[in-house]
Design a protein around this motif. Structure first.
Motif, PDB file in Angstrom:
ATOM      1  N   VAL A 100       0.838  -1.203   0.000  1.00 16.56           N
ATOM      2  CA  VAL A 100       0.000   0.000   0.000  1.00 16.56           C
ATOM      3  C   VAL A 100       0.874   1.254   0.000  1.00 16.56           C
ATOM      4  N   GLU A 101       1.977   1.238   0.740  1.00 16.34           N
ATOM      5  CA  GLU A 101       2.885   2.399   0.758  1.00 16.34           C
ATOM      6  C   GLU A 101       3.467   2.659  -0.634  1.00 16.34           C
ATOM      7  N   ARG A 102       3.822   1.590  -1.344  1.00 18.67           N
ATOM      8  CA  ARG A 102       4.356   1.775  -2.707  1.00 18.67           C
ATOM      9  C   ARG A 102       3.295   2.350  -3.633  1.00 18.67           C
ATOM     10  N   TRP A 103       2.055   1.857  -3.493  1.00 15.95           N
ATOM     11  CA  TRP A 103       0.971   2.409  -4.305  1.00 15.95           C
ATOM     12  C   TRP A 103       0.770   3.895  -4.015  1.00 15.95           C
ATOM     13  N   ALA A 104       0.837   4.253  -2.754  1.00 17.98           N
ATOM     14  CA  ALA A 104       0.635   5.658  -2.372  1.00 17.98           C
ATOM     15  C   ALA A 104       1.718   6.548  -2.976  1.00 17.98           C
ATOM     16  N   GLU A 105       2.948   6.028  -2.984  1.00 18.29           N
ATOM     17  CA  GLU A 105       4.041   6.807  -3.574  1.00 18.29           C
ATOM     18  C   GLU A 105       3.842   6.995  -5.081  1.00 18.29           C
ATOM     19  N   ARG A 106       3.320   5.963  -5.743  1.00 16.43           N
ATOM     20  CA  ARG A 106       3.175   6.037  -7.196  1.00 16.43           C
ATOM     21  C   ARG A 106       1.918   6.780  -7.631  1.00 16.43           C
ATOM     22  N   ARG A 165      -8.126   2.816  -2.785  1.00 21.76           N
ATOM     23  CA  ARG A 165      -9.038   2.086  -3.663  1.00 21.76           C
ATOM     24  C   ARG A 165      -8.414   0.774  -4.144  1.00 21.76           C
ATOM     25  N   LEU A 166      -7.102   0.787  -4.417  1.00 21.59           N
ATOM     26  CA  LEU A 166      -6.426  -0.450  -4.812  1.00 21.59           C
ATOM     27  C   LEU A 166      -6.437  -1.469  -3.672  1.00 21.59           C
ATOM     28  N   ALA A 167      -6.265  -0.995  -2.439  1.00 21.95           N
ATOM     29  CA  ALA A 167      -6.316  -1.893  -1.286  1.00 21.95           C
ATOM     30  C   ALA A 167      -7.705  -2.504  -1.138  1.00 21.95           C
ATOM     31  N   GLU A 219      -8.064  -5.195  -3.605  1.00 23.03           N
ATOM     32  CA  GLU A 219      -7.376  -6.404  -3.161  1.00 23.03           C
ATOM     33  C   GLU A 219      -8.233  -7.194  -2.185  1.00 23.03           C
ATOM     34  N   ASP A 220      -8.885  -6.483  -1.261  1.00 25.15           N
ATOM     35  CA  ASP A 220      -9.774  -7.151  -0.305  1.00 25.15           C
ATOM     36  C   ASP A 220     -10.921  -7.855  -1.028  1.00 25.15           C
ATOM     37  N   LEU A 221     -11.473  -7.176  -2.051  1.00 26.23           N
ATOM     38  CA  LEU A 221     -12.551  -7.783  -2.826  1.00 26.23           C
ATOM     39  C   LEU A 221     -12.065  -9.034  -3.553  1.00 26.23           C
ATOM     40  N   ALA A 222     -10.864  -8.948  -4.133  1.00 24.93           N
ATOM     41  CA  ALA A 222     -10.314 -10.110  -4.845  1.00 24.93           C
ATOM     42  C   ALA A 222     -10.137 -11.291  -3.895  1.00 24.93           C
TER      43      ALA A 222
END
Length: 350
Positions: free
Chosen positions: A13-19, A27-29, A32-35
């Protein structure tokens, strides 16, 4: 306490936030929970059960060897294999190689689900050790495991049809075996059928079979009328369902009710059949009929392949009827067992 999986997730999640920024990372997290939820929902119950049983075997091994559970090293996996073959069962006996193979694969899945890195090379080395040790067992004269189930045959079907009593249970038993044989059922197949999954057609029955074992999750098997009324699956199904509704009410005609019901010794319906009860029923039914070797829950599946092959049916037609992938190795194995004498390269050479 934060688990290894949670640490990995947090770093991701930290890497996603940086990008992409904090909102996108959130939203990506959530995705992931849904998947994860979807994966859990679509995993067949029997697969989940197998993973759970295998993880408990892994836990027993780790306790016996004084090794940490959250470590999937090459040495630990090879030691796990050797322990399973030597003494892994609860009674102190060794597992059959096929069971050990299943537990190894499922234990690796369990380790990875818990955030433990297991390399493909280490897993492959453990599997190579398993295969080598299995050969050693054979060389030492040890034959473990039950072996392949005996296949159902037409003579057995006739004996079963004649041995079924004139009761609702007898009608259900006859329909269970005669229809299951025609679509090469596994134990879980009839257990998962609903009334609405079986429909009459001018030429027989259409059976919608739900299975999570292959990518073909739903298939429709066509079961034609048989020329012999005694073992006709369509007539057996119709008689069973008619008697069920007559004796226990129209609610059992509801498409959402179980196709095959469990019936206690007093004739009371206790719900729908489950895979274990189907397996027990097939064994009991075949034993009652005096079949020389009692059938198992897999006998109907093997039997269709064997009988259809002897009758000259095309392998693709057999695969489609039984829900195998075309040219399935397991299906071809059933055929080879039957064809070993008649279709033999060493036969008729002189």
């Amino acid at each position: 306490m934060i688990t290894a999986v949670e640490l990995v997730d947090h770093a991701l999640v930290e890497r996603w936030a940086e990008r992409h920024g904090i909102d996108a990372a959130r939203r990506l997290a959530e995705a992931e929970d849904l998947a994860d939820a979807v994966a859990a929902e679509i995993t067949p119950d029997n697969t989940t059960d197998t993973y759970g049983k295998s993880w408990r075997v892994w836990q027993r091994f780790c306790a016996a060897a004084s090794l940490p559970e959250a470590e999937g090293s090459r040495g630990a996996l090879v030691a796990f294999v050797a322990w399973m073959l030597r003494e892994g069962q609860q009674n102190g006996q060794g597992y059959a190689p096929s069971s050990a193979s299943t537990h190894l694969a499922a234990a690796v899945v369990g380790l990875r689900e818990r955030g433990v890195a297991v390399s493909g090379d280490d897993q492959a080395e453990a599997r190579a050790a398993l295969e080598g040790l299995a050969v050693k067992l054979l060389q030492a004269g040890e034959r473990r495991g039950r072996g392949q189930a005996v296949g159902a045959d037409v003579d057995g079907l006739r004996a079963i049809a004649r041995a079924c009593p004139d009761t609702l249970t007898g009608e259900r038993d006859k329909a269970l075996v005669l229809t299951g044989f025609r679509y090469a059922s596994r134990s879980q197949d009839p257990a998962g059928l609903l009334t609405g999954d079986v429909t009459l057609h001018p030429r027989g029955l259409l059976v919608d079979i739900l299975t999570g074992k292959t990518k073909h999750s739903v298939r429709t098997a066509k079961i034609p009328y048989d020329d012999d009324p005694e073992i006709c699956p369509v007539r057996a199904w119709t008689a069973y369902r008619t008697r069920l509704v007559t004796e226990h009410g129209a609610r059992w005609a509801d498409p959402a009710t179980p196709a095959f019901v469990s019936i206690d010794r007093w004739g009371h319906i206790t719900g729908g059949m489950v895979p274990d009860s189907v397996t027990r029923a097939v064994k009991r039914i075949s034993t009652r009929a005096g079949v020389p070797i009692a059938w198992t829950g897999h006998s109907l599946r093997i039997g269709l392949v064997s009988v259809a092959r002897r009758a000259g049916r095309d392998s693709i037609a057999i695969a489609d009827q039984g829900g195998w992938a075309r040219h399935s190795r397991s299906m071809l194995g059933y055929m080879q067992r039957e064809d070993g004498w008649d279709d033999n390269a060493a036969a008729g050479l002189t």
